[in-house]
Design a protein around this motif. Structure first.
Motif, short mmCIF file in Angstrom:
data_model
loop_
_atom_site.label_atom_id
_atom_site.label_comp_id
_atom_site.label_asym_id
_atom_site.label_seq_id
_atom_site.Cartn_x
_atom_site.Cartn_y
_atom_site.Cartn_z
N SER A 74 0.84 -1.20 0.00
CA SER A 74 0.00 0.00 0.00
C SER A 74 0.87 1.25 0.00
O SER A 74 2.05 1.21 0.35
N ASN A 88 -0.89 7.94 3.04
CA ASN A 88 -2.35 7.91 3.16
C ASN A 88 -2.99 9.01 2.32
O ASN A 88 -4.03 8.78 1.68
N ARG A 96 -2.92 7.94 -1.28
CA ARG A 96 -3.96 6.94 -1.54
C ARG A 96 -5.33 7.59 -1.65
O ARG A 96 -6.11 7.29 -2.55
N ARG A 97 -5.63 8.50 -0.74
CA ARG A 97 -6.93 9.17 -0.75
C ARG A 97 -7.10 10.01 -2.01
O ARG A 97 -8.18 10.07 -2.59
N ASN A 98 -6.03 10.67 -2.46
CA ASN A 98 -6.09 11.49 -3.66
C ASN A 98 -6.33 10.62 -4.89
O ASN A 98 -7.13 10.98 -5.76
N LYS A 99 -5.66 9.47 -4.97
CA LYS A 99 -5.88 8.56 -6.09
C LYS A 99 -7.32 8.04 -6.10
O LYS A 99 -7.95 7.95 -7.15
N ALA A 100 -7.83 7.70 -4.94
CA ALA A 100 -9.21 7.20 -4.84
C ALA A 100 -10.21 8.28 -5.24
O ALA A 100 -11.20 8.01 -5.93
N LYS A 101 -9.93 9.50 -4.84
CA LYS A 101 -10.82 10.61 -5.19
C LYS A 101 -10.84 10.84 -6.71
O LYS A 101 -11.90 11.03 -7.30
N TYR A 117 -10.14 8.60 -8.98
CA TYR A 117 -10.78 7.44 -9.59
C TYR A 117 -12.30 7.56 -9.51
O TYR A 117 -13.00 7.29 -10.48
N ARG A 118 -12.81 7.99 -8.34
CA ARG A 118 -14.26 8.16 -8.20
C ARG A 118 -14.79 9.24 -9.14
O ARG A 118 -15.85 9.09 -9.75
N ARG A 130 -14.89 7.78 -12.63
CA ARG A 130 -16.01 6.84 -12.78
C ARG A 130 -17.33 7.59 -12.89
O ARG A 130 -18.22 7.18 -13.63
#
Length: 100
Positions: free
Chosen positions: A30, A73, A76-81, A83-84, A87
């Motif tokens: 991670s 962290n 990771r949160r920036n990548k997830a944001k 990606y969302r 999408r």
């Protein structure tokens, strides 16, 4: 003594990172773990140079690992944001499917 401690900490950091890279191929690591590892290694080196003893290296490693975890962290949160958001922009809705 400082040179020996610094050399040992650098060798230790290289050995740990090479072992982690081998594990990464199998399982994946991670971004928090990567950040903690890099921050801990940098903290050990900086703590040994600044503190001139083992206590400084330990404190630097702990602070570096904690800081690296926080940075990992956030990555990771920036990548997830992102990606969302991607999408949401590229998801097909009822109306776009209806006219095809």
């Amino acid at each position: 003594m400082k040179k020996i401690l610094f050399a040992f900490s650098m060798i230790f950091a290289v050995v740990i990172s090479s072992n982690q890279s081998m594990a990464q191929r199998r399982k994946g690591m991670s971004s928090q773990a990567k950040g903690a590892l890099i921050g801990g290694g940098a903290g050990v080196a900086a703590g040994a140079l600044i503190g001139h003893n083992v206590g400084g290296a330990v404190l630097g490693g702990a602070l570096g690992a904690g800081g690296g975890y926080v940075v990992g962290n956030e990555i990771r949160r920036n990548k997830a944001k992102k990606y969302r958001a991607y999408r949401r922009m590229h998801s097909r809705t009822y109306y776009s499917r209806r006219h095809h």
